[in-house]
Design a protein around this motif. Structure first.
Motif, PDB file in Angstrom:
ATOM      1  N   ASN A  91      72.815 -13.165  43.487  1.00 20.14           N
ATOM      2  CA  ASN A  91      73.252 -13.945  42.332  1.00 20.14           C
ATOM      3  C   ASN A  91      72.150 -14.852  41.779  1.00 20.14           C
ATOM      4  O   ASN A  91      72.396 -15.622  40.852  1.00 20.14           O
ATOM      5  CB  ASN A  91      74.458 -14.818  42.709  1.00 20.14           C
ATOM      6  CG  ASN A  91      75.694 -13.982  42.968  1.00 20.14           C
ATOM      7  OD1 ASN A  91      75.965 -13.038  42.235  1.00 20.14           O
ATOM      8  ND2 ASN A  91      76.423 -14.302  44.017  1.00 20.14           N
ATOM      9  N   LEU A  92      70.941 -14.787  42.342  1.00 17.99           N
ATOM     10  CA  LEU A  92      69.867 -15.660  41.870  1.00 17.99           C
ATOM     11  C   LEU A  92      69.176 -15.081  40.637  1.00 17.99           C
ATOM     12  O   LEU A  92      68.864 -15.802  39.686  1.00 17.99           O
ATOM     13  CB  LEU A  92      68.837 -15.905  42.976  1.00 17.99           C
ATOM     14  CG  LEU A  92      67.744 -16.922  42.630  1.00 17.99           C
ATOM     15  CD1 LEU A  92      68.341 -18.314  42.439  1.00 17.99           C
ATOM     16  CD2 LEU A  92      66.659 -16.945  43.706  1.00 17.99           C
ATOM     17  N   VAL A  93      68.905 -13.773  40.667  1.00 18.58           N
ATOM     18  CA  VAL A  93      68.311 -13.078  39.521  1.00 18.58           C
ATOM     19  C   VAL A  93      69.268 -11.949  39.138  1.00 18.58           C
ATOM     20  O   VAL A  93      69.567 -11.079  39.961  1.00 18.58           O
ATOM     21  CB  VAL A  93      66.915 -12.511  39.844  1.00 18.58           C
ATOM     22  CG1 VAL A  93      66.290 -11.887  38.603  1.00 18.58           C
ATOM     23  CG2 VAL A  93      66.000 -13.597  40.404  1.00 18.58           C
ATOM     24  N   ILE A  94      69.748 -11.973  37.904  1.00 17.91           N
ATOM     25  CA  ILE A  94      70.812 -11.057  37.481  1.00 17.91           C
ATOM     26  C   ILE A  94      70.362 -10.285  36.241  1.00 17.91           C
ATOM     27  O   ILE A  94      69.880 -10.878  35.270  1.00 17.91           O
ATOM     28  CB  ILE A  94      72.100 -11.847  37.162  1.00 17.91           C
ATOM     29  CG1 ILE A  94      72.595 -12.553  38.435  1.00 17.91           C
ATOM     30  CG2 ILE A  94      73.175 -10.933  36.588  1.00 17.91           C
ATOM     31  CD1 ILE A  94      73.649 -13.613  38.183  1.00 17.91           C
ATOM     32  N   GLY A  95      70.494  -8.970  36.291  1.00 16.84           N
ATOM     33  CA  GLY A  95      70.134  -8.123  35.153  1.00 16.84           C
ATOM     34  C   GLY A  95      71.367  -7.632  34.413  1.00 16.84           C
ATOM     35  O   GLY A  95      72.308  -7.144  35.045  1.00 16.84           O
ATOM     36  N   LEU A  96      71.365  -7.778  33.101  1.00 23.64           N
ATOM     37  CA  LEU A  96      72.479  -7.309  32.270  1.00 23.64           C
ATOM     38  C   LEU A  96      71.966  -6.284  31.265  1.00 23.64           C
ATOM     39  O   LEU A  96      70.886  -6.439  30.714  1.00 23.64           O
ATOM     40  CB  LEU A  96      73.109  -8.480  31.512  1.00 23.64           C
ATOM     41  CG  LEU A  96      73.643  -9.642  32.354  1.00 23.64           C
ATOM     42  CD1 LEU A  96      74.119 -10.766  31.449  1.00 23.64           C
ATOM     43  CD2 LEU A  96      74.779  -9.172  33.261  1.00 23.64           C
ATOM     44  N   ILE A  97      72.770  -5.249  31.031  1.00 26.93           N
ATOM     45  CA  ILE A  97      72.391  -4.202  30.077  1.00 26.93           C
ATOM     46  C   ILE A  97      73.504  -3.984  29.068  1.00 26.93           C
ATOM     47  O   ILE A  97      74.697  -3.996  29.430  1.00 26.93           O
ATOM     48  CB  ILE A  97      72.042  -2.884  30.817  1.00 26.93           C
ATOM     49  CG1 ILE A  97      71.505  -1.839  29.844  1.00 26.93           C
ATOM     50  CG2 ILE A  97      73.229  -2.349  31.615  1.00 26.93           C
ATOM     51  CD1 ILE A  97      70.901  -0.612  30.538  1.00 26.93           C
ATOM     52  N   ALA A  98      73.134  -3.799  27.819  1.00 23.89           N
ATOM     53  CA  ALA A  98      74.117  -3.510  26.770  1.00 23.89           C
ATOM     54  C   ALA A  98      74.879  -2.231  27.122  1.00 23.89           C
ATOM     55  O   ALA A  98      74.272  -1.213  27.430  1.00 23.89           O
ATOM     56  CB  ALA A  98      73.415  -3.342  25.427  1.00 23.89           C
ATOM     57  N   GLY A  99      76.192  -2.316  27.115  1.00 21.96           N
ATOM     58  CA  GLY A  99      77.003  -1.158  27.478  1.00 21.96           C
ATOM     59  C   GLY A  99      77.476  -1.187  28.918  1.00 21.96           C
ATOM     60  O   GLY A  99      78.220  -0.305  29.350  1.00 21.96           O
ATOM     61  N   GLY A 100      77.034  -2.194  29.670  1.00 19.81           N
ATOM     62  CA  GLY A 100      77.485  -2.332  31.055  1.00 19.81           C
ATOM     63  C   GLY A 100      76.808  -1.369  32.013  1.00 19.81           C
ATOM     64  O   GLY A 100      75.878  -0.644  31.631  1.00 19.81           O
ATOM     65  N   ASP A 101      77.267  -1.351  33.252  1.00 18.29           N
ATOM     66  CA  ASP A 101      76.591  -0.601  34.312  1.00 18.29           C
ATOM     67  C   ASP A 101      76.470   0.894  34.031  1.00 18.29           C
ATOM     68  O   ASP A 101      75.513   1.535  34.460  1.00 18.29           O
ATOM     69  CB  ASP A 101      77.309  -0.802  35.663  1.00 18.29           C
ATOM     70  CG  ASP A 101      76.962  -2.141  36.288  1.00 18.29           C
ATOM     71  OD1 ASP A 101      76.130  -2.875  35.708  1.00 18.29           O
ATOM     72  OD2 ASP A 101      77.514  -2.459  37.356  1.00 18.29           O
ATOM     73  N   LYS A 102      77.420   1.471  33.286  1.00 22.75           N
ATOM     74  CA  LYS A 102      77.318   2.913  33.006  1.00 22.75           C
ATOM     75  C   LYS A 102      76.098   3.216  32.138  1.00 22.75           C
ATOM     76  O   LYS A 102      75.582   4.332  32.137  1.00 22.75           O
ATOM     77  CB  LYS A 102      78.596   3.446  32.362  1.00 22.75           C
ATOM     78  CG  LYS A 102      78.912   2.880  30.986  1.00 22.75           C
ATOM     79  CD  LYS A 102      80.215   3.497  30.452  1.00 22.75           C
ATOM     80  CE  LYS A 102      80.565   2.916  29.091  1.00 22.75           C
ATOM     81  NZ  LYS A 102      81.819   3.496  28.557  1.00 22.75           N
ATOM     82  N   ALA A 103      75.613   2.190  31.414  1.00 17.65           N
ATOM     83  CA  ALA A 103      74.444   2.386  30.553  1.00 17.65           C
ATOM     84  C   ALA A 103      73.145   2.466  31.356  1.00 17.65           C
ATOM     85  O   ALA A 103      72.104   2.819  30.806  1.00 17.65           O
ATOM     86  CB  ALA A 103      74.349   1.244  29.537  1.00 17.65           C
ATOM     87  N   ILE A 104      73.211   2.146  32.649  1.00 18.34           N
ATOM     88  CA  ILE A 104      72.011   2.268  33.488  1.00 18.34           C
ATOM     89  C   ILE A 104      71.573   3.733  33.545  1.00 18.34           C
ATOM     90  O   ILE A 104      70.375   4.043  33.508  1.00 18.34           O
ATOM     91  CB  ILE A 104      72.278   1.735  34.916  1.00 18.34           C
ATOM     92  CG1 ILE A 104      72.595   0.230  34.857  1.00 18.34           C
ATOM     93  CG2 ILE A 104      71.068   1.984  35.815  1.00 18.34           C
ATOM     94  CD1 ILE A 104      73.096  -0.335  36.165  1.00 18.34           C
ATOM     95  N   ARG A 105      72.538   4.643  33.592  1.00 16.26           N
ATOM     96  CA  ARG A 105      72.225   6.074  33.698  1.00 16.26           C
ATOM     97  C   ARG A 105      72.358   6.817  32.374  1.00 16.26           C
ATOM     98  O   ARG A 105      71.614   7.749  32.111  1.00 16.26           O
ATOM     99  CB  ARG A 105      73.151   6.751  34.727  1.00 16.26           C
ATOM    100  CG  ARG A 105      72.834   6.374  36.157  1.00 16.26           C
ATOM    101  CD  ARG A 105      73.750   7.127  37.108  1.00 16.26           C
ATOM    102  NE  ARG A 105      73.445   6.797  38.493  1.00 16.26           N
ATOM    103  CZ  ARG A 105      72.518   7.403  39.229  1.00 16.26           C
ATOM    104  NH1 ARG A 105      71.799   8.372  38.699  1.00 16.26           N
ATOM    105  NH2 ARG A 105      72.330   7.064  40.473  1.00 16.26           N
ATOM    106  N   ASN A 106      73.306   6.405  31.573  1.00 14.04           N
ATOM    107  CA  ASN A 106      73.574   7.135  30.327  1.00 14.04           C
ATOM    108  C   ASN A 106      73.599   6.195  29.138  1.00 14.04           C
ATOM    109  O   ASN A 106      74.197   5.107  29.211  1.00 14.04           O
ATOM    110  CB  ASN A 106      74.938   7.846  30.416  1.00 14.04           C
ATOM    111  CG  ASN A 106      74.979   8.848  31.554  1.00 14.04           C
ATOM    112  OD1 ASN A 106      74.254   9.833  31.546  1.00 14.04           O
ATOM    113  ND2 ASN A 106      75.820   8.592  32.556  1.00 14.04           N
ATOM    114  N   ALA A 107      72.968   6.610  28.054  1.00 12.63           N
ATOM    115  CA  ALA A 107      72.952   5.783  26.850  1.00 12.63           C
ATOM    116  C   ALA A 107      74.380   5.570  26.344  1.00 12.63           C
ATOM    117  O   ALA A 107      75.180   6.508  26.282  1.00 12.63           O
ATOM    118  CB  ALA A 107      72.104   6.452  25.774  1.00 12.63           C
ATOM    119  N   VAL A 108      74.706   4.325  25.999  1.00 11.85           N
ATOM    120  CA  VAL A 108      76.009   4.004  25.419  1.00 11.85           C
ATOM    121  C   VAL A 108      75.801   3.757  23.926  1.00 11.85           C
ATOM    122  O   VAL A 108      75.095   2.833  23.536  1.00 11.85           O
ATOM    123  CB  VAL A 108      76.623   2.753  26.087  1.00 11.85           C
ATOM    124  CG1 VAL A 108      77.932   2.380  25.408  1.00 11.85           C
ATOM    125  CG2 VAL A 108      76.838   3.000  27.580  1.00 11.85           C
TER     126      VAL A 108
END
Length: 272
Positions: A91-108
């Motif tokens: 919880n010290l360093v947190i990464g966020l991606i547009a589209g949520g965790d599913k966007a890590i593998r597939n473009a949303v």
């Protein structure tokens, strides 16, 4: 757009489809060599951001990275490597991606175009003015990131950014902008290449320098690393052997007892 988008400029090379493998590799490599030099020019900006990150984290704050596509993935990558490398909370360093965790593998589709989701994603983590938020966007125009940083600014939250365009909307929004100008990509507009490499280099600098400043390294060793596989256990044993001039057997015994290199060294020194 009101500014010159270097990341979208035409490649310095053309007729790529007519080139052989060797020629393609040579040209890509030539372009890649320019990236560390571009990062070097941004060192004062990087230092300014890291200084405020260290101050905030020393006072109980957290570091957030946020981005879309490649930028979001690179932020998540850097954040996810902090706990195993430095032994800190996830919880010290947190990464966020547009589209949520599913966007890590597939473009949303169109996730990066939302003007509200970035702040919503931060609110899920109870964002406060103790924290720092770093937006990552090669173009410097990603709405998901810019809108979130604007709301952070309104709420007294420190903001930084990593981008590859001068005077972008993102740079103008962030309080601590980092601009690494890598020039046109080998494949026009493919910012996962040089811009992405620049982002990775800067993220390495941010997390590593911050963690050293927070006391998570001893000498040059990862004494707080998580012992999550045999390779890391063996590395830990060697660290203890070297630091305390002990046999492998004794070092293994200490590591088994204390489950942490720093703790093993500290207890041994206290008892002897």
């Amino acid at each position: 757009m009101g500014f010159n988008k270097i990341t979208e400029q035409d490649s310095n090379y053309n007729q790529l489809e007519t080139m052989g493998v060797s020629e393609l590799l040579s040209h890509i490599n030539h372009e890649d060599k320019t990236v560390p030099l571009a990062v070097e020019k941004a060192l004062p900006q990087i230092e300014a951001l890291i200084t405020v990150i260290v101050e905030k984290l020393k006072n109980g704050g957290r570091l957030f990275y946020m981005g879309a596509g490649t930028s979001g993935r690179l932020g998540i990558l850097d954040a996810s490597e902090c706990p195993p490398t430095f032994g800190v909370s996830s919880n010290l360093v947190i990464g966020l991606i547009a589209g949520g965790d599913k966007a890590i593998r597939n473009a949303v589709e169109f996730a990066e175009d939302s003007l509200t989701q970035g702040w919503e994603d931060l609110k899920k983590h109870s964002i406060s003015n103790k924290d720092v938020v770093v937006g990552i966007a090669a173009s410097g125009t990603t709405p998901y990131v810019i809108s979130a940083l604007k709301t952070c600014n309104e709420n007294g939250i420190i903001t930084g950014c990593i981008t590859s365009n001068h005077n972008s909307p993102l740079s103008k929004t962030a309080q601590f902008p980092i601009e690494v100008i890598v020039g046109p990509e080998f494949v026009t507009g493919s910012s996962r290449m040089k811009a992405g490499t620049a982002q990775k280099l800067v993220l390495n600098m941010i997390s590593t320098t911050t963690m050293i400043q927070l006391g998570r390294i001893k000498g040059n060793k990862m004494v707080d690393m998580q012992l999550s596989n045999n390779k890391l256990v063996d590395r830990g044993v060697r660290m203890i052997m070297t630091e305390l001039n002990l046999t492998e057997e004794k070092a293994k015994e200490l590591l088994h007892t204390y489950k942490n290199v720093r703790s093993a060294i500290k207890h041994f020194k206290n008892e002897n």
